[in-house]
Structures are given as C-alpha cells and as structure tokens.
Design a protein around this motif. Structure first.
Motif, PDB file in Angstrom:
ATOM      1  N   PRO A  31      -4.519  18.482  -1.203  1.00 56.18           N
ATOM      2  CA  PRO A  31      -5.690  18.968  -0.216  1.00 56.18           C
ATOM      3  C   PRO A  31      -6.581  17.629   0.168  1.00 56.18           C
ATOM      4  CG  PRO A  31      -5.832  20.147  -2.031  1.00 56.18           C
ATOM      5  CD  PRO A  31      -4.786  19.314  -2.420  1.00 56.18           C
ATOM      6  N   PRO A  32      -6.907  17.799   1.400  1.00 54.27           N
ATOM      7  CA  PRO A  32      -7.609  16.686   2.096  1.00 54.27           C
ATOM      8  C   PRO A  32      -8.597  15.794   1.620  1.00 54.27           C
ATOM      9  CG  PRO A  32      -7.573  18.300   3.659  1.00 54.27           C
ATOM     10  CD  PRO A  32      -6.943  18.968   2.412  1.00 54.27           C
ATOM     11  N   ARG A  33      -9.521  16.387   0.828  1.00 53.66           N
ATOM     12  CA  ARG A  33     -10.608  15.630   0.203  1.00 53.66           C
ATOM     13  C   ARG A  33      -9.881  15.101  -1.028  1.00 53.66           C
ATOM     14  NH1 ARG A  33     -12.678  19.957   2.499  1.00 53.66           N
ATOM     15  NH2 ARG A  33     -14.291  19.710   3.902  1.00 53.66           N
ATOM     16  N   ARG A  34      -9.234  15.474  -1.891  1.00 56.11           N
ATOM     17  CA  ARG A  34      -8.394  14.955  -3.030  1.00 56.11           C
ATOM     18  C   ARG A  34      -7.461  13.587  -2.340  1.00 56.11           C
ATOM     19  NH1 ARG A  34      -7.748  12.200  -6.715  1.00 56.11           N
ATOM     20  NH2 ARG A  34      -6.179  12.167  -8.182  1.00 56.11           N
ATOM     21  N   ALA A  42       0.926  -1.247  -0.109  1.00 63.15           N
ATOM     22  CA  ALA A  42       0.027   0.169   0.049  1.00 63.15           C
ATOM     23  C   ALA A  42       1.068   1.285   0.146  1.00 63.15           C
ATOM     24  CB  ALA A  42      -0.933  -0.124   1.243  1.00 63.15           C
ATOM     25  N   ILE A  43       1.928   1.367   0.509  1.00 60.63           N
ATOM     26  CA  ILE A  43       2.818   2.446   0.907  1.00 60.63           C
ATOM     27  C   ILE A  43       3.307   2.569  -0.762  1.00 60.63           C
ATOM     28  CG2 ILE A  43       5.060   3.204   1.547  1.00 60.63           C
ATOM     29  CD1 ILE A  43       4.225   1.905   4.378  1.00 60.63           C
ATOM     30  N   GLU A  44       3.624   1.398  -1.166  1.00 56.91           N
ATOM     31  CA  GLU A  44       4.266   1.525  -2.679  1.00 56.91           C
ATOM     32  C   GLU A  44       3.306   1.998  -3.591  1.00 56.91           C
ATOM     33  OE1 GLU A  44       6.642   1.551  -5.971  1.00 56.91           O
ATOM     34  OE2 GLU A  44       7.310   1.586  -3.790  1.00 56.91           O
ATOM     35  N   ALA A  45       1.857   1.824  -3.539  1.00 55.33           N
ATOM     36  CA  ALA A  45       0.716   2.053  -4.348  1.00 55.33           C
ATOM     37  C   ALA A  45       0.737   3.844  -4.055  1.00 55.33           C
ATOM     38  CB  ALA A  45      -0.404   1.377  -3.926  1.00 55.33           C
ATOM     39  N   MET A  46       1.019   4.217  -2.720  1.00 54.56           N
ATOM     40  CA  MET A  46       0.742   5.427  -2.667  1.00 54.56           C
ATOM     41  C   MET A  46       1.906   6.098  -3.401  1.00 54.56           C
ATOM     42  SD  MET A  46       0.170   6.049   1.412  1.00 54.56           S
ATOM     43  CE  MET A  46      -0.507   4.690   2.442  1.00 54.56           C
ATOM     44  N   ARG A  47       3.047   5.763  -3.358  1.00 58.20           N
ATOM     45  CA  ARG A  47       4.280   6.316  -4.234  1.00 58.20           C
ATOM     46  C   ARG A  47       3.922   6.280  -5.739  1.00 58.20           C
ATOM     47  NH1 ARG A  47       7.879   3.410  -0.336  1.00 58.20           N
ATOM     48  NH2 ARG A  47       8.923   5.011   0.782  1.00 58.20           N
ATOM     49  N   LEU A  78      -8.191  12.090   0.198  1.00 54.44           N
ATOM     50  CA  LEU A  78      -8.860  11.068   0.807  1.00 54.44           C
ATOM     51  C   LEU A  78      -9.481   9.996  -0.577  1.00 54.44           C
ATOM     52  CD1 LEU A  78     -10.269   9.749   3.036  1.00 54.44           C
ATOM     53  CD2 LEU A  78     -12.084  11.239   2.838  1.00 54.44           C
ATOM     54  N   ASP A  79      -9.871  10.792  -1.666  1.00 54.25           N
ATOM     55  CA  ASP A  79     -10.068  10.045  -2.728  1.00 54.25           C
ATOM     56  C   ASP A  79      -9.109   8.978  -3.300  1.00 54.25           C
ATOM     57  OD1 ASP A  79     -12.719  11.178  -2.605  1.00 54.25           O
ATOM     58  OD2 ASP A  79     -11.866  12.869  -4.455  1.00 54.25           O
ATOM     59  N   ILE A  80      -8.026   9.720  -3.176  1.00 47.63           N
ATOM     60  CA  ILE A  80      -6.625   8.548  -3.645  1.00 47.63           C
ATOM     61  C   ILE A  80      -6.755   7.591  -2.568  1.00 47.63           C
ATOM     62  CG2 ILE A  80      -4.123   8.651  -3.820  1.00 47.63           C
ATOM     63  CD1 ILE A  80      -4.140  11.709  -4.638  1.00 47.63           C
ATOM     64  N   LEU A  81      -6.763   7.842  -1.395  1.00 46.25           N
ATOM     65  CA  LEU A  81      -6.486   6.673  -0.388  1.00 46.25           C
ATOM     66  C   LEU A  81      -7.790   5.487  -0.809  1.00 46.25           C
ATOM     67  CD1 LEU A  81      -5.674   8.758   2.851  1.00 46.25           C
ATOM     68  CD2 LEU A  81      -4.197   7.390   1.089  1.00 46.25           C
ATOM     69  N   HIS A  82      -8.883   6.196  -0.821  1.00 44.82           N
ATOM     70  CA  HIS A  82     -10.044   5.327  -0.986  1.00 44.82           C
ATOM     71  C   HIS A  82      -9.810   4.331  -2.441  1.00 44.82           C
ATOM     72  CE1 HIS A  82     -13.145   7.592   1.543  1.00 44.82           C
ATOM     73  NE2 HIS A  82     -12.217   6.882   2.293  1.00 44.82           N
ATOM     74  N   GLY A  83      -9.290   4.967  -3.347  1.00 43.69           N
ATOM     75  CA  GLY A  83      -8.948   4.172  -4.439  1.00 43.69           C
ATOM     76  C   GLY A  83      -7.951   2.792  -4.308  1.00 43.69           C
ATOM     77  N   ILE A  84      -6.916   3.343  -3.517  1.00 39.08           N
ATOM     78  CA  ILE A  84      -5.742   2.325  -3.033  1.00 39.08           C
ATOM     79  C   ILE A  84      -6.603   1.290  -2.190  1.00 39.08           C
ATOM     80  CG2 ILE A  84      -3.699   2.050  -1.842  1.00 39.08           C
ATOM     81  CD1 ILE A  84      -2.802   4.839  -2.846  1.00 39.08           C
ATOM     82  N   GLU A  85      -7.382   1.535  -1.233  1.00 41.14           N
ATOM     83  CA  GLU A  85      -7.979   0.651  -0.559  1.00 41.14           C
ATOM     84  C   GLU A  85      -8.863  -0.186  -1.359  1.00 41.14           C
ATOM     85  OE1 GLU A  85      -9.111   2.933   3.800  1.00 41.14           O
ATOM     86  OE2 GLU A  85     -10.428   2.949   2.144  1.00 41.14           O
ATOM     87  N   LEU A 111      -6.952   9.191   7.011  1.00 42.50           N
ATOM     88  CA  LEU A 111      -6.173  10.475   7.052  1.00 42.50           C
ATOM     89  C   LEU A 111      -6.368  11.017   8.456  1.00 42.50           C
ATOM     90  CD1 LEU A 111      -4.843  12.586   5.497  1.00 42.50           C
ATOM     91  CD2 LEU A 111      -6.999  13.437   4.893  1.00 42.50           C
ATOM     92  N   LEU A 112      -5.418  11.133   9.361  1.00 43.08           N
ATOM     93  CA  LEU A 112      -5.538  11.481  10.588  1.00 43.08           C
ATOM     94  C   LEU A 112      -5.459  12.897  11.025  1.00 43.08           C
ATOM     95  CD1 LEU A 112      -3.054   8.940  12.106  1.00 43.08           C
ATOM     96  CD2 LEU A 112      -5.397   8.759  12.258  1.00 43.08           C
TER      97      LEU A 112
END
Length: 180
Positions: A64-67, A21-26, A69-76, A96-97
């Motif tokens: 920005p936070p909402r963008r 998941a960290i690699e997917a974030m990169r 969050l969209d990226i994180l939900h896509g990775i999930e 997102l803390l």
C-alpha cells in the motif's frame, strides 16, 4: 515511481547511486517489473545544484502507498538523503508518482495541492501523501523516463496518458532529459 540523484550517495556517482537504489529496493522486497533508461536532466529548479540523473520504474505487487513510502524513505536515508531544503540538491530522491488509479488523500486534497501557486509549492510540504504526484504532468524530467516504462498509464484525475501529457509539454522541456 521516479528516481533521481544530483549528488550521488554512499560514495557513488549519480548513475551508480540509482542502480544501487534499485538493488536496495529489491533487497527490501520490492519487485521492479520495468526500469527506464537513465537520463541526465537539468537541476530543478534551475540553479539549485548539479544536473540530475533520473529514471522511472514500475513495481509489481507493491505494498500500500503509505507503507511503500516508508520503505522508500528508508532507502533514501541509507544513501545519505537529508530533508533539509525543499527542492534542494539530493543524494537520492525516490518519488512515488502514482499507484494504479488511486487518488490520495482524496480528490479535494489532490486538487488543493495541484492548484498550489508556485511560490507556495517551493516552501510548503504536504503532511500526507498526495497521489498521483501533483506535479507529474508538468515535468519533462519525470514524463520522459515514465514514457519508457508506462506510456499508456492514464492519470486518474486528468484522464490523460503519459504519452499525451508528454506531448502537452513544450518541446524544450521534452528535449531536456538526455539518455545516458
């Protein structure tokens, strides 16, 4: 941000899922500047599934936070995450803390979610992003890895650092996360 898995995803175990998941974030253009150790922690709430592997990361130059969050939900979703049960077992959880000192949607909205009674916390989901995470200061499984990467970050509402919030928790909660 916090990462967790208690089922593993995409055919991988829990630890490998977090690393992937960290690699997917990169690959999605996010740049981790600090990554905590990985910790095994009891499932929350107790009995909701197998133990988790948790970690925290700090991102550099995050969108920005909402963008974000969209990226994180896509990775999930890539790792098989389905949002069917609140606080249920999951292949991958990316939370997102906080983002700097931002309070979203506003102070009143944050206060409403932070003060939500436990029975409503388990059944209600906010329709908008709440920052900082309203349960951040209550969870050893978040604060222990967060202390690895941002011990001096100060909660913009509580005025306490991660180190101070962690010290406020009962000893048994601080001891639950075990480095893996």
């Amino acid at each position: 941000m916090a990462l967790g898995s208690n089922l593993g995803g995409a055919g991988m175990g829990r630890r490998a899922t977090l690393a992937a998941a960290i690699e997917a974030m990169r690959q999605a253009g996010l740049v981790p500047s600090r990554v905590s150790r990985f910790f095994v922690t009891p499932c929350f709430p107790a009995g909701a599934g197998p133990d988790y592997v948790n970690a925290c990361i700090v991102l550099r130059d995050a969108p920005p936070p909402r963008r974000l969050l969209d990226i994180l939900h896509g990775i999930e979703a890539e790792f098989g995450r389905h949002r069917t049960q609140r606080w249920g077992a999951r292949s991958l959880d990316l939370d997102l803390l906080a983002q700097d000192c931002e309070i979203l949607p506003d102070r009143a909205g944050f206060d409403a979610w932070q003060g939500l009674p436990p029975d409503r916390q388990a059944s209600e989901t906010p329709e908008t992003l709440i920052l900082p995470h309203p349960r951040l200061a209550e969870r050893g499984f978040v604060l222990v890895p967060l202390a690895d990467v941002a011990p001096d970050w100060r909660h913009p509402v509580l005025g306490r650092t991660v180190r101070q919030m962690l010290a406020d928790l009962p000893v048994e909660q601080r001891a639950e996360p075990v480095p893996t």
